[in-house]
Design a protein around this motif. Sequence first.
Motif, mmCIF file in Angstrom:
data_model
loop_
_atom_site.group_PDB
_atom_site.id
_atom_site.type_symbol
_atom_site.label_atom_id
_atom_site.label_comp_id
_atom_site.label_asym_id
_atom_site.label_seq_id
_atom_site.Cartn_x
_atom_site.Cartn_y
_atom_site.Cartn_z
ATOM 1 N N THR A 107 8.457 -2.801 -13.260
ATOM 2 C CA THR A 107 8.329 -4.050 -12.504
ATOM 3 C C THR A 107 9.275 -4.053 -11.311
ATOM 4 N N THR A 108 10.498 -3.587 -11.515
ATOM 5 C CA THR A 108 11.470 -3.542 -10.419
ATOM 6 C C THR A 108 11.019 -2.592 -9.323
ATOM 7 N N LEU A 109 10.550 -1.399 -9.698
ATOM 8 C CA LEU A 109 10.068 -0.437 -8.703
ATOM 9 C C LEU A 109 8.920 -1.034 -7.895
ATOM 10 N N ARG A 110 8.027 -1.746 -8.556
ATOM 11 C CA ARG A 110 6.886 -2.334 -7.847
ATOM 12 C C ARG A 110 7.310 -3.445 -6.903
ATOM 13 N N MET A 111 8.354 -4.165 -7.251
ATOM 14 C CA MET A 111 8.872 -5.165 -6.308
ATOM 15 C C MET A 111 9.492 -4.488 -5.094
ATOM 16 N N LEU A 112 10.216 -3.400 -5.317
ATOM 17 C CA LEU A 112 10.907 -2.726 -4.224
ATOM 18 C C LEU A 112 9.948 -2.054 -3.248
ATOM 19 N N LEU B 166 4.612 -5.919 -5.813
ATOM 20 C CA LEU B 166 4.802 -7.189 -6.502
ATOM 21 C C LEU B 166 5.779 -8.042 -5.702
ATOM 22 N N LYS B 167 5.484 -9.317 -5.577
ATOM 23 C CA LYS B 167 6.412 -10.214 -4.893
ATOM 24 C C LYS B 167 7.359 -10.831 -5.911
ATOM 25 N N PRO B 168 8.670 -10.729 -5.682
ATOM 26 C CA PRO B 168 9.622 -11.367 -6.596
ATOM 27 C C PRO B 168 9.415 -12.871 -6.643
ATOM 28 N N ASP B 169 9.696 -13.470 -7.789
ATOM 29 C CA ASP B 169 9.639 -14.928 -7.895
ATOM 30 C C ASP B 169 10.778 -15.572 -7.112
ATOM 31 N N SER B 170 11.911 -14.880 -7.087
ATOM 32 C CA SER B 170 13.065 -15.368 -6.332
ATOM 33 C C SER B 170 13.985 -14.200 -6.034
ATOM 34 N N GLY B 171 14.938 -14.440 -5.155
ATOM 35 C CA GLY B 171 15.866 -13.390 -4.758
ATOM 36 C C GLY B 171 15.808 -13.170 -3.261
ATOM 37 N N SER B 172 16.561 -12.186 -2.793
ATOM 38 C CA SER B 172 16.596 -11.906 -1.361
ATOM 39 C C SER B 172 17.009 -10.460 -1.149
ATOM 40 N N VAL C 57 12.311 -8.253 1.696
ATOM 41 C CA VAL C 57 11.566 -7.949 0.482
ATOM 42 C C VAL C 57 10.643 -9.083 0.074
ATOM 43 N N MET C 58 10.926 -10.290 0.509
ATOM 44 C CA MET C 58 10.107 -11.440 0.149
ATOM 45 C C MET C 58 8.952 -11.672 1.133
ATOM 46 N N ARG C 59 9.125 -11.308 2.413
ATOM 47 C CA ARG C 59 8.147 -11.682 3.427
ATOM 48 C C ARG C 59 7.456 -10.516 4.132
ATOM 49 N N GLN C 60 7.956 -9.301 3.954
ATOM 50 C CA GLN C 60 7.392 -8.185 4.704
ATOM 51 C C GLN C 60 6.915 -7.054 3.790
ATOM 52 N N ALA C 61 6.291 -7.427 2.687
ATOM 53 C CA ALA C 61 5.843 -6.441 1.701
ATOM 54 C C ALA C 61 4.854 -5.448 2.306
ATOM 55 N N ASP C 62 3.929 -5.913 3.146
ATOM 56 C CA ASP C 62 2.921 -5.017 3.720
ATOM 57 C C ASP C 62 3.561 -3.932 4.582
ATOM 58 N N LEU C 63 4.601 -4.287 5.317
ATOM 59 C CA LEU C 63 5.294 -3.298 6.143
ATOM 60 C C LEU C 63 6.100 -2.330 5.289
ATOM 61 N N ILE C 64 6.682 -2.827 4.200
ATOM 62 C CA ILE C 64 7.444 -1.968 3.290
ATOM 63 C C ILE C 64 6.529 -0.910 2.676
ATOM 64 N N LYS C 65 5.337 -1.319 2.250
ATOM 65 C CA LYS C 65 4.402 -0.401 1.597
ATOM 66 C C LYS C 65 4.065 0.806 2.470
ATOM 67 N N VAL D 178 7.036 3.493 2.267
ATOM 68 C CA VAL D 178 7.542 3.898 0.950
ATOM 69 C C VAL D 178 6.538 4.829 0.284
ATOM 70 N N GLY D 179 7.031 5.853 -0.405
ATOM 71 C CA GLY D 179 6.198 6.682 -1.256
ATOM 72 C C GLY D 179 6.412 6.258 -2.699
ATOM 73 N N TYR D 180 5.330 6.083 -3.428
ATOM 74 C CA TYR D 180 5.437 5.599 -4.815
ATOM 75 C C TYR D 180 4.595 6.495 -5.714
ATOM 76 N N MET D 181 5.248 7.096 -6.691
ATOM 77 C CA MET D 181 4.568 7.961 -7.652
ATOM 78 C C MET D 181 4.558 7.249 -8.992
ATOM 79 N N THR D 182 3.370 6.903 -9.467
ATOM 80 C CA THR D 182 3.246 6.116 -10.684
ATOM 81 C C THR D 182 3.519 6.958 -11.928
ATOM 82 N N GLN D 183 3.723 6.264 -13.038
ATOM 83 C CA GLN D 183 4.053 6.923 -14.294
ATOM 84 C C GLN D 183 2.908 7.796 -14.792
ATOM 85 N N ARG D 184 1.682 7.327 -14.606
ATOM 86 C CA ARG D 184 0.517 8.069 -15.063
ATOM 87 C C ARG D 184 -0.159 8.745 -13.877
#
Length: 313
Positions: free
Chosen positions: A46-51, A55-61, A69-77, A80-86
């Motif tokens: 869950t944490t990796l997916r927020m980073l 996933l959008k965090p419910d709260s935080g900054s 991290v709260m408002r620019q998720a599309d630009l972050i994606k 970032v390279g993300y390798m899933t568990q499966r």
Amino acid sequence: MSDPVIDVRDLNKSFGTLHAVKDFSITVERGRICGFLGPNGAGKTTTLRMLCGLLKPDSGSGEVLGLDVMRQADLIKRRVGYMTQRFSLYEDLSVEENLMFAARVRELDRRPQRVTEAIERLGLTARRKQLAGTLSGGWKQRVALAVATLHTPDLLLLDEPTAGVDPEARRTFWDEIHALAGEGMTVLVSTHYMDEAERCHEIAYIAGGRTLARGTSQEVIAASGLITFAATGPGADRLAVKLRDAPGVAMAAAFGTTLHVSGRDRSALEAAIQPYRGQGLDWYETEPSLEDVFIQLIHDLNAEKARAAAEAA
């Protein structure tokens, strides 16, 4: 020191009544490999997916790659390279076809060149025409890593990337991770393997959605406050059951034929093992292992939960 690639504070995420991530904070500098450890259900994925912006965090900054991290998720994606568990690539496509498809999805330039460079870098040349579904676990992970790094991301997030992979393939995989970090890529990797944790520049241990320890391996061990005695000799490993509940013993576990007994009160710990000295066993004080520390952290967390439940009753 350069600006941190990850700098987030007090991230929270819940799914119904499950508070999966609680007040998570972390800072990771450029070019560092940070190991992300914890038991199943600890909130690592869950944490990796927020980073990575999935996933959008419910709260935080905070910021990832300088982006909110709260408002620019599309630009972050995009960065970032993300390798899933499966293994999540197309098994009925070849290695080359999977990479070319990923390049098209990301709308990358120089697609044939990027694909060829990734294939050569990860030693996939002889398998470029092979169907992904026919590869062994280790080779599948190489293809997945090639896809995750095809766009040359600034940040690479790996979710238990070597689960089920043989030791030789794991070592090869980690050699590549260190090579990427040496070129300036920042890596956050979740793992259950203690030897992999020791390969990281720093580690973060989470359980119950909370960060319980953070720092280099040596810093985490030193901060634990654990004192550990080891015993070798006939039947040493079988003493774990007898010592586990003894006063002063926080943890007793067998590692092969060697017994590790740990606690934070030296006098109480020595009193607990005293009856078992002089029975053909060789006792000596040793530095706690990361596994000793992590088992103790879980014990501490469970004890805290038990106290809270008792107070609430």
